[in-house]
Design an enzyme around this catalytic site. Sequence first.
Site, PDB file in Angstrom:
ATOM      1  N   CYS A 135     -12.007  -4.602  -9.604  1.00  0.00           N
ATOM      2  CA  CYS A 135     -11.469  -5.537  -9.016  1.00  0.00           C
ATOM      3  C   CYS A 135     -11.042  -6.963  -9.972  1.00  0.00           C
ATOM      4  CB  CYS A 135     -12.560  -6.093  -8.151  1.00  0.00           C
ATOM      5  SG  CYS A 135     -12.008  -7.749  -7.047  1.00  0.00           S
ATOM      6  N   GLU A 208      -9.492  -0.495  -4.626  1.00  0.00           N
ATOM      7  CA  GLU A 208      -8.361  -1.495  -4.690  1.00  0.00           C
ATOM      8  C   GLU A 208      -7.139  -1.246  -4.036  1.00  0.00           C
ATOM      9  OE1 GLU A 208      -8.590  -4.896  -6.044  1.00  0.00           O
ATOM     10  OE2 GLU A 208     -10.767  -4.511  -5.548  1.00  0.00           O
TER      11      GLU A 208
END
Length: 223
Positions: A135, A208
């Site tokens: 992330c 993601e």
Amino acid sequence: MKFSQRLFKQVGDIWGKTHQHPFVVGLGTGELPVESFIRYMKQDYVYLIDYSKMFAYGAVKAHDVETMAAFAKLLDEILHGEMDLHRKYAERFGITSQELEETKPLPNNLAYTSYMLKVAQNGSLEELISALLPCMWSYWEIGKLLAETCPGSKDHSLYGDWVTMYSSDEFGSLSLWLIDILDRLTDGKPERELAILEEHFLTTSRFEYMFWDMAYEGGDWPV
């Protein structure tokens, strides 16, 4: 080869596709539909509430006081830095902080945070870092990419603040600290353990991509 270099090589295809996602491209060009950005901003806010807990677990699993303090600092950076950007955006859209916190996570969001928190609760410190690193690291890579390839992206009236934050050296330093500690923790580890860490890293990198897709197109429960 450092373990982080191995991860960067292995994740190349996933991150390459992420960089080409229409949401990411639209952030740079300024052509991202506002409704997609609002969805993203609300979903990312509740994501960050759970993501910040990863750093609290990191402090618990840390092997020394210096590392504990660093995780505590990162936790504070998320709660009062990154999340403050979201609160400012929400204010521009007439959304209160309470409304942000009461946002219901969409299925992909819930699956992503549940996976990370499971790793944090049951795994080692290096497993925790491997799960949370994509992330922060991928956002820095995206921020730098947009700042470099999309002239004026940092000055855009709406998305400029986003590009400015995530392309900054200050944000990058957070990723670099995590990368450094992961390299130190994995030095000399057997391949069977490294393979587990790599799988966590690739799994959350895929999450993601799915998060950008969810933000761009929606994706609520079908029933």
